[in-house]
Design a protein around this motif. Structure first.
Motif, mmCIF file in Angstrom:
data_model
loop_
_atom_site.group_PDB
_atom_site.id
_atom_site.type_symbol
_atom_site.label_atom_id
_atom_site.label_comp_id
_atom_site.label_asym_id
_atom_site.label_seq_id
_atom_site.Cartn_x
_atom_site.Cartn_y
_atom_site.Cartn_z
ATOM 1 N N TRP A 61 -40.511 -40.539 54.026
ATOM 2 C CA TRP A 61 -40.509 -41.897 53.653
ATOM 3 C C TRP A 61 -40.399 -41.997 52.243
ATOM 4 O O TRP A 61 -39.759 -42.842 51.564
ATOM 5 C CB TRP A 61 -41.504 -42.607 53.851
ATOM 6 N N GLN A 62 -40.885 -40.931 51.429
ATOM 7 C CA GLN A 62 -40.890 -40.757 49.698
ATOM 8 C C GLN A 62 -39.418 -40.768 49.261
ATOM 9 O O GLN A 62 -39.177 -41.148 48.126
ATOM 10 C CB GLN A 62 -41.841 -39.629 49.353
ATOM 11 N N SER A 63 -38.774 -40.192 50.097
ATOM 12 C CA SER A 63 -36.925 -40.083 49.555
ATOM 13 C C SER A 63 -36.342 -41.475 50.032
ATOM 14 O O SER A 63 -35.237 -41.457 49.609
ATOM 15 C CB SER A 63 -36.499 -38.804 50.200
ATOM 16 N N MET A 64 -36.974 -42.541 50.463
ATOM 17 C CA MET A 64 -36.225 -43.575 50.869
ATOM 18 C C MET A 64 -36.185 -44.604 49.841
ATOM 19 O O MET A 64 -37.172 -44.821 49.060
ATOM 20 C CB MET A 64 -36.622 -44.102 52.274
ATOM 21 N N GLN A 65 -35.244 -45.405 49.925
ATOM 22 C CA GLN A 65 -35.221 -46.737 49.090
ATOM 23 C C GLN A 65 -35.784 -47.711 49.679
ATOM 24 O O GLN A 65 -35.204 -48.283 50.668
ATOM 25 C CB GLN A 65 -33.776 -47.251 48.603
ATOM 26 N N LEU A 66 -37.218 -48.031 49.445
ATOM 27 C CA LEU A 66 -37.849 -49.036 50.366
ATOM 28 C C LEU A 66 -38.213 -50.308 49.659
ATOM 29 O O LEU A 66 -38.408 -50.355 48.424
ATOM 30 C CB LEU A 66 -39.097 -48.461 50.956
ATOM 31 N N HIS A 67 -38.302 -51.237 50.423
ATOM 32 C CA HIS A 67 -38.729 -52.460 49.956
ATOM 33 C C HIS A 67 -40.209 -52.552 49.469
ATOM 34 O O HIS A 67 -41.247 -51.778 50.118
ATOM 35 C CB HIS A 67 -38.757 -53.532 51.004
ATOM 36 N N GLU A 68 -40.713 -53.109 48.216
ATOM 37 C CA GLU A 68 -42.104 -52.945 47.698
ATOM 38 C C GLU A 68 -42.989 -53.390 48.580
ATOM 39 O O GLU A 68 -44.126 -52.778 48.697
ATOM 40 C CB GLU A 68 -42.079 -53.714 46.282
ATOM 41 N N GLN A 69 -42.692 -54.372 49.391
ATOM 42 C CA GLN A 69 -43.619 -55.070 50.373
ATOM 43 C C GLN A 69 -44.155 -53.917 51.539
ATOM 44 O O GLN A 69 -45.332 -53.990 51.689
ATOM 45 C CB GLN A 69 -43.001 -56.104 50.982
ATOM 46 N N THR A 70 -43.260 -53.409 51.803
ATOM 47 C CA THR A 70 -43.361 -52.436 53.036
ATOM 48 C C THR A 70 -44.301 -51.103 52.442
ATOM 49 O O THR A 70 -45.226 -50.499 53.033
ATOM 50 C CB THR A 70 -42.131 -51.724 53.484
ATOM 51 N N LEU A 71 -44.131 -51.011 51.248
ATOM 52 C CA LEU A 71 -44.953 -49.807 50.575
ATOM 53 C C LEU A 71 -46.473 -50.456 50.471
ATOM 54 O O LEU A 71 -47.402 -49.570 50.758
ATOM 55 C CB LEU A 71 -44.514 -49.492 49.005
ATOM 56 N N LEU A 72 -46.827 -51.591 50.108
ATOM 57 C CA LEU A 72 -48.093 -52.154 50.158
ATOM 58 C C LEU A 72 -48.524 -52.071 51.628
ATOM 59 O O LEU A 72 -49.652 -51.970 51.644
ATOM 60 C CB LEU A 72 -47.925 -53.550 49.658
ATOM 61 N N LEU A 73 -47.660 -52.520 52.423
ATOM 62 C CA LEU A 73 -48.177 -52.160 54.173
ATOM 63 C C LEU A 73 -48.766 -51.064 54.395
ATOM 64 O O LEU A 73 -49.775 -50.811 55.052
ATOM 65 C CB LEU A 73 -47.297 -52.898 54.911
ATOM 66 N N ARG A 74 -47.795 -50.150 53.861
ATOM 67 C CA ARG A 74 -48.214 -48.735 54.224
ATOM 68 C C ARG A 74 -49.644 -48.178 53.408
ATOM 69 O O ARG A 74 -50.321 -47.610 54.285
ATOM 70 C CB ARG A 74 -46.972 -47.618 53.667
ATOM 71 N N GLN A 75 -49.706 -48.777 52.099
ATOM 72 C CA GLN A 75 -51.099 -48.499 51.560
ATOM 73 C C GLN A 75 -52.046 -48.955 52.340
ATOM 74 O O GLN A 75 -53.065 -48.454 52.397
ATOM 75 C CB GLN A 75 -50.885 -48.801 50.064
ATOM 76 N N SER A 76 -52.070 -50.231 52.771
ATOM 77 C CA SER A 76 -53.053 -51.007 53.698
ATOM 78 C C SER A 76 -53.456 -50.479 54.803
ATOM 79 O O SER A 76 -54.674 -50.118 55.056
ATOM 80 C CB SER A 76 -52.638 -52.432 53.917
ATOM 81 N N LEU A 77 -52.532 -49.955 55.619
ATOM 82 C CA LEU A 77 -52.610 -48.979 56.720
ATOM 83 C C LEU A 77 -53.399 -47.966 56.262
ATOM 84 O O LEU A 77 -54.176 -47.451 57.092
ATOM 85 C CB LEU A 77 -51.362 -48.731 57.473
#
Length: 200
Positions: free
Chosen positions: A138-154
């Motif tokens: 997932w680090q190599s993907m262009q991701l929406h910032e909000q999904t990165l926050l959700l990942r950090q929360s999980l």
């Protein structure tokens, strides 16, 4: 009117000039550049075609994702409407159909399942989904910032779960130790004082 003495040399000069222009040598032309039409030689202009030079462009045009449904899902989730949020996340995954969109939708759905007030609450399923998702690149993907926050929360939830599990195990061990100590104290009391053990 000019006198004849001035007019004659002027005409003579003009005639010599015209004769020189007519007799001026022209550059020789190659046979390819000329076409003979009705005993007259015409010059053919050189044609330059705008064709590609044969080299191919190795550029990749970046296609930007349409985050409309993903962002609508975030808004619904923030309002507490988890059913609508789940619907938007599923629609986003279906319409975008890319590895990044699949990952983003899956993280959002796992997050919904981790929430205690969600009708889809399933902590074990959320943990399992998250474990699988973080194995992907997932680090190599262009991701929406909000999904990165959700990942950090999980990730934080997972760390807290591990910590709670560790504390529960330590608590069980302490209770067992305490029970054994209490039993040992009771036996010691019986031996030293001759008092019967008090059962609790």
């Amino acid at each position: 009117m000019l006198p004849r003495s001035l007019l004659r040399p002027g005409l003579l000069s003009l005639l010599l000039l015209l004769q020189a222009c007519v007799q001026a040598p022209t550059e020789p032309q190659s046979p390819e550049d000329t076409v003979v039409t009705s005993n007259r030689v015409e010059e053919v202009p050189e044609i330059i075609l705008n064709l590609p030079d044969g080299t191919t462009c190795a550029c990749e045009e970046e296609i930007e994702a349409d985050y409309t449904f993903l962002e609508k899902g975030f808004v619904s989730m923030a309002r507490g409407d988890h059913e609508e949020a789940l619907e938007y996340f599923s629609r986003y995954r279906r319409l975008e159909s890319s590895p990044a969109a699949d990952w983003e939708a899956a993280i959002a759905i796992a997050f919904i399942k981790s929430l205690g007030d969600s009708p889809y609450h399933d902590a074990e399923e959320a943990r399992k989904s998250y474990r699988e998702l973080v194995k992907e690149d997932w680090q190599s993907m262009q991701l929406h910032e909000q999904t990165l926050l959700l990942r950090q929360s999980l990730e934080n939830f997972r760390d807290m779960d591990r910590e709670i599990a560790g504390l529960k195990a330590a608590n069980r061990s302490l209770r067992e130790d305490l029970k054994k100590r209490e039993e040992a104290i009771q036996r010691l009391r019986e031996l030293t004082l001759g008092q019967p053990a008090v059962t609790q």
